[in-house]
Design an enzyme around this catalytic site. Structure first.
Site, PDB file in Angstrom:
ATOM      1  N   HIS A   3       1.433   3.849   1.815  1.00 44.23           N
ATOM      2  CA  HIS A   3       2.099   4.241   3.927  1.00 44.23           C
ATOM      3  C   HIS A   3       3.748   4.972   3.074  1.00 44.23           C
ATOM      4  O   HIS A   3       4.167   3.996   2.437  1.00 44.23           O
ATOM      5  CB  HIS A   3       1.087   3.807   4.432  1.00 44.23           C
ATOM      6  CG  HIS A   3      -0.413   4.537   4.794  1.00 44.23           C
ATOM      7  ND1 HIS A   3      -0.500   3.613   5.482  1.00 44.23           N
ATOM      8  CD2 HIS A   3      -1.404   5.298   4.530  1.00 44.23           C
ATOM      9  CE1 HIS A   3      -2.292   4.102   5.984  1.00 44.23           C
ATOM     10  NE2 HIS A   3      -2.330   4.817   4.376  1.00 44.23           N
ATOM     11  N   HIS A  55       5.830  -4.300  12.111  1.00 41.94           N
ATOM     12  CA  HIS A  55       5.707  -3.816  11.689  1.00 41.94           C
ATOM     13  C   HIS A  55       5.333  -2.856  13.508  1.00 41.94           C
ATOM     14  O   HIS A  55       3.814  -2.336  14.104  1.00 41.94           O
ATOM     15  CB  HIS A  55       4.153  -3.402  11.802  1.00 41.94           C
ATOM     16  CG  HIS A  55       4.208  -2.016  10.641  1.00 41.94           C
ATOM     17  ND1 HIS A  55       3.141  -0.886  11.779  1.00 41.94           N
ATOM     18  CD2 HIS A  55       4.320  -1.163   9.969  1.00 41.94           C
ATOM     19  CE1 HIS A  55       2.433  -0.517  10.294  1.00 41.94           C
ATOM     20  NE2 HIS A  55       3.689   0.159   9.523  1.00 41.94           N
ATOM     21  N   HIS A  76       1.492  -1.165  -0.366  1.00 42.67           N
ATOM     22  CA  HIS A  76       0.177  -0.042  -0.083  1.00 42.67           C
ATOM     23  C   HIS A  76       1.303   1.427  -0.092  1.00 42.67           C
ATOM     24  O   HIS A  76       2.042   1.094   0.284  1.00 42.67           O
ATOM     25  CB  HIS A  76      -1.156  -0.039   1.372  1.00 42.67           C
ATOM     26  CG  HIS A  76      -0.303  -0.075   2.094  1.00 42.67           C
ATOM     27  ND1 HIS A  76       0.787  -1.185   3.062  1.00 42.67           N
ATOM     28  CD2 HIS A  76      -0.283   1.023   3.186  1.00 42.67           C
ATOM     29  CE1 HIS A  76       0.827  -0.265   4.643  1.00 42.67           C
ATOM     30  NE2 HIS A  76       0.339   0.844   4.352  1.00 42.67           N
ATOM     31  N   HIS A 133      -7.415  -1.219   6.013  1.00 46.42           N
ATOM     32  CA  HIS A 133      -6.548  -0.748   6.382  1.00 46.42           C
ATOM     33  C   HIS A 133      -7.033   0.985   6.284  1.00 46.42           C
ATOM     34  O   HIS A 133      -8.643   0.889   4.591  1.00 46.42           O
ATOM     35  CB  HIS A 133      -4.716  -0.679   5.796  1.00 46.42           C
ATOM     36  CG  HIS A 133      -4.189  -0.076   6.086  1.00 46.42           C
ATOM     37  ND1 HIS A 133      -4.264   0.313   7.992  1.00 46.42           N
ATOM     38  CD2 HIS A 133      -2.779   0.763   6.020  1.00 46.42           C
ATOM     39  CE1 HIS A 133      -3.209   0.407   8.601  1.00 46.42           C
ATOM     40  NE2 HIS A 133      -2.289   1.186   7.521  1.00 46.42           N
ATOM     41  N   ASP A 183      -0.007  -4.050   6.726  1.00 38.93           N
ATOM     42  CA  ASP A 183      -0.919  -3.188   8.145  1.00 38.93           C
ATOM     43  C   ASP A 183      -2.272  -3.613   7.713  1.00 38.93           C
ATOM     44  O   ASP A 183      -2.623  -3.698   6.454  1.00 38.93           O
ATOM     45  CB  ASP A 183      -0.319  -1.547   7.698  1.00 38.93           C
ATOM     46  CG  ASP A 183       0.758  -0.945   7.826  1.00 38.93           C
ATOM     47  OD1 ASP A 183       1.792  -2.253   7.659  1.00 38.93           O
ATOM     48  OD2 ASP A 183       0.485  -0.247   7.931  1.00 38.93           O
ATOM     49  N   ASP A 185       6.136   4.305   4.695  1.00 37.95           N
ATOM     50  CA  ASP A 185       7.241   3.691   5.192  1.00 37.95           C
ATOM     51  C   ASP A 185       7.220   2.077   4.637  1.00 37.95           C
ATOM     52  O   ASP A 185       7.788   1.722   4.296  1.00 37.95           O
ATOM     53  CB  ASP A 185       6.932   2.774   6.531  1.00 37.95           C
ATOM     54  CG  ASP A 185       5.591   3.098   6.725  1.00 37.95           C
ATOM     55  OD1 ASP A 185       4.352   3.646   6.327  1.00 37.95           O
ATOM     56  OD2 ASP A 185       4.915   2.351   8.395  1.00 37.95           O
ATOM     57  N   HIS A 186       6.013   1.988   3.983  1.00 41.36           N
ATOM     58  CA  HIS A 186       6.148   0.624   2.749  1.00 41.36           C
ATOM     59  C   HIS A 186       6.194   1.306   0.545  1.00 41.36           C
ATOM     60  O   HIS A 186       6.716   0.009   0.693  1.00 41.36           O
ATOM     61  CB  HIS A 186       4.001  -0.102   2.464  1.00 41.36           C
ATOM     62  CG  HIS A 186       4.279  -0.403   4.023  1.00 41.36           C
ATOM     63  ND1 HIS A 186       4.163  -1.617   3.945  1.00 41.36           N
ATOM     64  CD2 HIS A 186       3.860   0.655   5.020  1.00 41.36           C
ATOM     65  CE1 HIS A 186       3.843  -1.542   5.340  1.00 41.36           C
ATOM     66  NE2 HIS A 186       3.516  -0.441   5.947  1.00 41.36           N
TER      67      HIS A 186
END
Lengths: 279, 279
Positions: free
Chosen positions: B38, B244, B36, B116, B186, B40-41
Site C-alpha cells: 500500500h 498508523h 506490504h 490485511h 497494518d 503509505d508503506h
C-alpha cells in the site's frame, strides 16, 4: 487553470503534501502531464492517485506521460489491490517531433522535444483565437442571436437579398489576446527552442546551474540561468520563469541576476507562488 | 540499529525528506524491509534509492518486500535510464507461514503473517543468545584465550587429563538479555499474534481507530488501540508502541488512554522519536 480546467505538470515526491499545504484542491485537477521519468518529476504521482481514490473521486482524470509510465502505474495499482474508483485514461506521449496531444474548444497543447538524458517533453499551451467582442454601445436593437454569433466570428452582416447590413468592425471590439505558455522541463541548452517558441507569452525554463558551471550543465543535459534567458530573448517571449535549481544554491538571487542581465522580465518559480497571464 | 546494522522498515512517500529532517544518514541503511505494497508503506522507496545513487553510494543494500515490488523497482530504474552505482539485492518475502528471512551472527528476523487486504508481513527481530560475561574480579591469571571463549559459551574448564579446573558459574556473570522487537504493520485484530509474540520485549502494533470504530476497523482490516493493547497483554510483552493513526484523530491522547487502560506500558510512535531497548 485554463477555462476552469486544471492542469498539473509534473509531480515529484511529496507533491500531494505540497498541494495540500498550498490549499490546491486535488480533486479539481483534470489533466496531469509528466515531462519525463526522472524521480523528481513523477514519484509523487502514485500517492496522488491513491489519495484521489481514497477521497472517492468520480471525475475522470487524463494522464499524459512517456509510454513507460503506463505499465508502472498499472503494476502499482495491481500490487496494492486497488481498482481506482474514477476513470483514469493514460495517453502515452508521441515519440518524435512536436505533436498536439490535447485540443479543446479553447486551447491546444503540443509537445516540445527537449534534450535530456531520458525522453523528455516540454508542453506548449496555446489559447485558440478568441471571439470578437460585441461593442454594446453601438449594437442596434434588431440583431438576432445568429447575427450576434456571426459578429463574434468576425463576419459582416448581410440581408436575405445579399445587401450589406452592418460592417463587423463598426459593431465589435478586437478579441482578447490568445495567451500562450511553454513549460520547458529538464533540457540542455537548445537554440531550436527560440524559433519553436516565437512570441510565447510566458516560458518556464529550467536553470539548474549558474553559467560558471556551463560544462557541468552540458554534461548532465541541464541549462544555466543565462542560457534560459537567451532562449526567452531569442523567442521574443514576454516573461520568463526560472526553476529546477541545483540544491547547491542556497541563495537563488545570483541565478536571477544572471538571467535578468540577458532578459530582464525574469522571475523565479518559487513553491507556492502563482502566476496569472493577463488577457 | 542492531550491532551497527541499520534497518529501515517501510518507506512511505517523503521518507527521505523525513530521514533528512531527523538527521538520519541514509547511506548507513543496510536493509530495507517493506511490509506490504500500500502506498503509505513503500512509495518513498524509489526516491530513497535514487538519492542513494546520486550520493554515489557503493555499499550494498538488501531489500525485503512482497515479490510484486521487484518488477516495479526494475521498471522505474529502467524508465529513468538509471543503473544503480551500488549493489541492490531484492529478497521477495516468502508467502505462507512465518519464515526466517535474514540471519547474522547476532540476530534473526522472521516474518509474521498479518491479516490485511493485500499480502502483508510483520517482522520479528530476535537477538541470538549472548555470551556469558567473564567476571573480571574472579578470573584466575592462567586462562588462555581458548579458556576464555569456552567460559563465554557457558562451558566449564577441564585439564588435558579431564579433571575439572573451574566451574563456569564461579567465573562468569549471566549473559545480557537477548532483546526482541515485533513490528506489526497494518493488520486486523488477530489473536494468533498473542502466542506467536510470547515474551517479546517491544511490540509495534497499528492502532488506526478508537474502539468505537471497531466495525470500521474490521471492515478495512485495521485494528483499534484497545485491540493492539489486548495483543500486547496476551503476548506478555514488556512494551507496546502504537502507530498508523487515522488522520481523523487530531488529538492522539484518547488512543493512548484507551490502550493504557488494557496495557499500561504503551507509548505512541511519534515521528522523529527514537526508542532504545535496554539490554
Amino acid at each position: 487553470v485554463i477555462e476552469n480546467r486544471h492542469f498539473l505538470i509534473d509531480c515529484g515526491e511529496g507533491a500531494q503534501m505540497q498541494l495540500s499545504r498550498f490549499q490546491v484542491p486535488v480533486q479539481r485537477i483534470d489533466h496531469i502531464l509528466i515531462s519525463h521519468l526522472h524521480g523528481d518529476h513523477y514519484l509523487g504521482l502514485m500517492g496522488l492517485l491513491f489519495s484521489m481514490h481514497l477521497l472517492r473521486r468520480t471525475k475522470p482524470l487524463d494522464l499524459y506521460a512517456p509510454h513507460a509510465l503506463g505499465p508502472i502505474v498499472t503494476a502499482q495499482l495491481h500490487a496494492a489491490g486497488t481498482a481506482l474508483c474514477f476513470p483514469l485514461t493514460f495517453h502515452p506521449l508521441p515519440v518524435g517531433p512536436s505533436q498536439v496531444i490535447l485540443e479543446t474548444d479553447h486551447i491546444a497543447i503540443e509537445t516540445i522535444p527537449l534534450l535530456h538524458r531520458t525522453p523528455t517533453y516540454g508542453f506548449l499551451f496555446r489559447e485558440k483565437p478568441k471571439p470578437w467582442r460585441l461593442n454594446k454601445a453601438k449594437l442596434p436593437p434588431d440583431l438576432s442571436w445568429d447575427d450576434r454569433n456571426r459578429l463574434k466570428e468576425g463576419k459582416d452582416l448581410f440581408s436575405d437579398t445579399g445587401q450589406l447590413r452592418y460592417t463587423n468592425r463598426d459593431l465589435t471590439l478586437a478579441p482578447k489576446k490568445s495567451r500562450s505558455y511553454a513549460y520547458c522541463s529538464d533540457t540542455a541548452y537548445n537554440e531550436q527552442l527560440m524559433s519553436r517558441l516565437q512570441g510565447v507569452d510566458l516560458i518556464y525554463h529550467e536553470a539548474t546551474f549558474l553559467d560558471e558551471k556551463e560544462l557541468q550543465a552540458s554534461k548532465t543535459f541541464h541549462s544555466t540561468a543565462r542560457q534560459a534567458a537567451l532562449i526567452a530573448r531569442g523567442a521574443g517571449a514576454s516573461r520568463l520563469l526560472l526553476g529546477h535549481f541545483s540544491a547547491r544554491y542556497k541563495d537563488l538571487q545570483p541565478l536571477l541576476d544572471e538571467a535578468r542581465a540577458v532578459f530582464p522580465a525574469t522571475d523565479l518559480a518559487i513553491e507556492g507562488e502563482s502566476f496569472t497571464l493577463e488577457e
